[in-house]
Design a protein around this motif. Structure first.
Motif, PDB file in Angstrom:
ATOM      1  N   PRO A 252       0.830  -1.209   0.000  1.00 21.74           N
ATOM      2  CA  PRO A 252       0.000   0.000   0.000  1.00 21.74           C
ATOM      3  C   PRO A 252       0.864   1.258   0.000  1.00 21.74           C
ATOM      4  N   ASP A 253       0.275   2.359  -0.461  1.00 24.16           N
ATOM      5  CA  ASP A 253       0.938   3.652  -0.293  1.00 24.16           C
ATOM      6  C   ASP A 253       1.070   3.929   1.202  1.00 24.16           C
ATOM      7  N   PRO A 254       2.147   4.525   1.643  1.00 22.01           N
ATOM      8  CA  PRO A 254       3.266   5.094   0.889  1.00 22.01           C
ATOM      9  C   PRO A 254       4.475   4.174   0.805  1.00 22.01           C
ATOM     10  N   TYR A 255       4.242   2.869   0.773  1.00 17.97           N
ATOM     11  CA  TYR A 255       5.348   1.910   0.832  1.00 17.97           C
ATOM     12  C   TYR A 255       5.674   1.286  -0.520  1.00 17.97           C
ATOM     13  N   ALA A 256       5.197   1.870  -1.601  1.00 16.98           N
ATOM     14  CA  ALA A 256       5.459   1.305  -2.924  1.00 16.98           C
ATOM     15  C   ALA A 256       6.110   2.346  -3.811  1.00 16.98           C
ATOM     16  N   GLY A 257       7.040   1.880  -4.641  1.00 11.40           N
ATOM     17  CA  GLY A 257       7.579   2.748  -5.675  1.00 11.40           C
ATOM     18  C   GLY A 257       8.989   3.240  -5.464  1.00 11.40           C
ATOM     19  N   GLU A 258       9.556   3.067  -4.268  1.00 11.52           N
ATOM     20  CA  GLU A 258      10.924   3.548  -4.049  1.00 11.52           C
ATOM     21  C   GLU A 258      11.941   2.681  -4.789  1.00 11.52           C
ATOM     22  N   LEU A 259      11.765   1.370  -4.694  1.00  6.60           N
ATOM     23  CA  LEU A 259      12.626   0.399  -5.362  1.00  6.60           C
ATOM     24  C   LEU A 259      11.886  -0.932  -5.399  1.00  6.60           C
ATOM     25  N   VAL A 260      12.451  -1.924  -6.054  1.00 10.00           N
ATOM     26  CA  VAL A 260      11.824  -3.241  -6.073  1.00 10.00           C
ATOM     27  C   VAL A 260      12.243  -3.985  -4.807  1.00 10.00           C
ATOM     28  N   GLY A 261      11.280  -4.180  -3.919  1.00 12.11           N
ATOM     29  CA  GLY A 261      11.554  -4.885  -2.680  1.00 12.11           C
ATOM     30  C   GLY A 261      11.381  -6.384  -2.847  1.00 12.11           C
ATOM     31  N   HIS A 262      11.969  -7.123  -1.921  1.00 13.97           N
ATOM     32  CA  HIS A 262      11.759  -8.567  -1.888  1.00 13.97           C
ATOM     33  C   HIS A 262      10.326  -8.875  -1.466  1.00 13.97           C
ATOM     34  N   ASN A 263       9.840  -8.156  -0.450  1.00 20.09           N
ATOM     35  CA  ASN A 263       8.446  -8.189  -0.008  1.00 20.09           C
ATOM     36  C   ASN A 263       8.011  -9.466   0.699  1.00 20.09           C
ATOM     37  N   ASP A 264       8.939 -10.377   1.002  1.00 22.76           N
ATOM     38  CA  ASP A 264       8.530 -11.630   1.660  1.00 22.76           C
ATOM     39  C   ASP A 264       9.716 -12.215   2.434  1.00 22.76           C
ATOM     40  N   LEU A 265      10.206 -11.468   3.425  1.00 24.16           N
ATOM     41  CA  LEU A 265      11.428 -11.850   4.121  1.00 24.16           C
ATOM     42  C   LEU A 265      11.147 -12.751   5.319  1.00 24.16           C
ATOM     43  N   ASN A 266      10.448 -13.828   5.041  1.00 22.30           N
ATOM     44  CA  ASN A 266      10.212 -14.844   6.059  1.00 22.30           C
ATOM     45  C   ASN A 266      11.527 -15.570   6.356  1.00 22.30           C
ATOM     46  N   LEU A 267      11.564 -16.309   7.470  1.00 20.77           N
ATOM     47  CA  LEU A 267      12.806 -16.972   7.853  1.00 20.77           C
ATOM     48  C   LEU A 267      13.273 -17.961   6.801  1.00 20.77           C
ATOM     49  N   ASP A 268      12.336 -18.678   6.172  1.00 20.55           N
ATOM     50  CA  ASP A 268      12.754 -19.703   5.217  1.00 20.55           C
ATOM     51  C   ASP A 268      13.115 -19.136   3.849  1.00 20.55           C
TER      52      ASP A 268
END
Length: 275
Positions: free
Chosen positions: A129-145
């Motif tokens: 969601p805004d304002p957390y989108a658009g700065e760079l391409v994030g991994h978006n799923d940094l679970n332990l595994d």
């Protein structure tokens, strides 16, 4: 059957024993190792993910898989990264402060490596969601595994299925929420119980968050929890077996429940991040 630059009959495409790899929810049971490669199902957004991974390879970032091509079964083929992903029951070494700091530093290295990548030509999964989108391409799923370790140190990120236009703060919120973890102690059943606030500060320090980012992190953690809850709900409603199992496991915190808990913790969170 193609490899890099359209080659055929490349060594990675030779058949061999398939060893299932543990972890994950979306592709549980469908990710296998064959020799020095990993075979995974292709997705609608695979071309975008492959462009991202190719960029990371081009800038010399070693902490992500390399794209090799597709195999005879139509699966994507990635280079296998030697090491250990953190899957339950979590080993003691994965829950140390040293391991936590190495995850934060690896994430910071990834963000520096991805900063020059242009996502606009590609189709991505649902963005944060805004304002957390658009700065760079994030991994978006940094679970332990989704983190590979060698010698007790995080060396690579894997499973870029949810990668897309995001932000550094969004990735930090996701990682800290799960690695610290930021959730009620009653739901933490390992050595991290009672350590969440302290470990949150450890992660923020190791990543190098600014004062403004620390102030914004609690709200980002709340929205990250709710966003992932929505992802799980959509997949479960569509009948996805892995997400249905997670939905019914009883370990999931509802949005309202988590929001209420986090609101009560906000003074402690801010003190931990600024102290």
């Amino acid at each position: 059957m193609t490899g890099p630059a359209g080659t055929t009959g490349t060594p990675w495409d030779r058949p061999g024993p398939e060893v299932p790899l543990p972890g994950g929810v979306a592709n549980r049971g469908r990710v296998v190792r064959v020799g020095d490669t990993v075979r995974r199902p292709l997705r609608r957004t695979s071309p975008a993910t492959h462009a991202l991974l190719d960029h990371l390879a081009a800038v010399g970032f070693d902490g992500a898989p390399r794209v090799l091509g597709t195999d005879r079964q139509g699966r994507e083929v990635l280079g296998y990264i030697p090491g250990t992903a953190v899957t339950p029951p979590y080993p003691d070494w994965a829950l140390t402060d040293a391991a936590l700091r190495s995850v934060a530093r690896l994430l910071a290295d990834y963000h520096r490596a991805v900063a020059g990548f242009d996502p606009t030509p590609h189709s991505w999964p649902q963005p944060p969601p805004d304002p957390y989108a658009g700065e760079l391409v994030g991994h978006n799923d940094l679970n332990l595994d989704n983190v590979v370790f060698r010698g007790g140190r995080a060396v690579a990120l894997i499973d870029f299925d949810l990668a897309g236009p995001g932000s550094r703060l969004w990735d930090v919120a996701c990682a800290a929420r799960q690695w610290a973890p930021v959730r009620p102690d009653a739901t933490v059943r390992d050595a991290r119980q009672g350590q969440g606030l302290r470990r949150l500060r450890v992660f923020a320090d190791a990543y190098g968050l600014t004062g403004a980012e620390r102030a914004a992190l609690p709200a980002a953690i709340q929205q990250n929890q709710e966003w992932f809850g929505g992802v799980v709900e959509r997949y479960a409603a569509a009948g996805h077996a892995g997400f249905l199992e997670y939905w019914r496991s009883g370990t999931r915190l509802g949005s309202e429940e988590y929001r209420a808990w986090l609101a009560g913790q906000e003074p402690a969170l801010r003190a931990a991040l600024s102290g």
